[in-house]
Design an enzyme around this catalytic site. Sequence first.
Site, PDB file in Angstrom:
ATOM      1  CG  HIS A 152      -1.954  -1.020   1.256  1.00  0.00           C
ATOM      2  ND1 HIS A 152      -2.959  -1.067   0.324  1.00  0.00           N
ATOM      3  CD2 HIS A 152      -2.190  -2.056   2.108  1.00  0.00           C
ATOM      4  CE1 HIS A 152      -3.770  -2.085   0.591  1.00  0.00           C
ATOM      5  NE2 HIS A 152      -3.326  -2.704   1.664  1.00  0.00           N
ATOM      6  CB  CYS A 194      -2.391   3.995  -3.969  1.00  0.00           C
ATOM      7  SG  CYS A 194      -3.644   2.978  -4.755  1.00  0.00           S
TER       8      CYS A 194
END
Length: 312
Positions: A152, A194
Amino acid sequence: MAEEESGLEPELPIREEAPPQKELNDDNDDVDAKPDRSQRTSFFGRKKNDPEKTGSQNVRIIAPEFKYSMNYRKLGKCIIINNKNFHERTGMCIRNGTDKDAGDLYKCFRNLGFEVNVYNDQSCEGMEKLLLSVAKGDHSDSACFACILLSHGEEGQIYGTDGAMAIKSLTMLFRGDKCKSLVGKPKLFFIQACRGSEFDEGIQTDSGPANDSLETDANPRYKIPVEADFLFAYSTVPGYYSWRNPGRGSWFVQALCSILNEFGKQLEIMQILTRVNYMVATNFESWSDDPRFSEKKQISCVVSMLTKELYF
């Protein structure tokens, strides 16, 4: 929107409790971000019908003085950090599909000639200690170095299993003033994560490919910048989600492996990554019952401080 139910998971910080998990659908895509629990929608990835035609008959003239030397005993190390499971306090979902990414990358980079090692579920401290140990090693007999981060993320940050840390705190370990045996050699970082919470709506276009040119001026110097010879290949541009499918892996990694497997030993690295950009941009698109999340796009991003051309 949890991976197990949404398919597309961004790397965003949202501090709400996760709802009960639904059965995983391998056709769904996920974004590598903290789930937004306020949007209970499902995402489904679909490929376009016309895959990229990547064959080329072009011949390039390579000037030896503008090409990184591969005249070493080894191509070099490739470190893959594959973070799938995260502490509950981080608010991050399991990154289903990342094991496929890691496995495909392992095979791909081994086929190129790298010595590949995969490290799963590393904390922030663990990632830093691991890469510090690698940076302190002797790379004198290696032509280059590669590191792949699967996790992430947010803009400028990557998540360990216990929280976020600055990406630069990891990459700076390989600067010329800190890792002397890699001075003047390419240091490649591939980052699947991301970089924000924006969606790319995409745009319809009938235009053909642009005809761009690049000029390079180079002069011999006694010193080189400590930040020279780095290349960062991000799965998405700053501010945007990065999509991942629990069954098929992330859009970026799968495109990267596809192009490297076919052209990794033929094309220069920027040619390779340009084709990866094209494949990510054209072959993938999200869909949702909620029109706000339907037909979203993604474009990968290359930041290069390389000073020569790189051929594996």
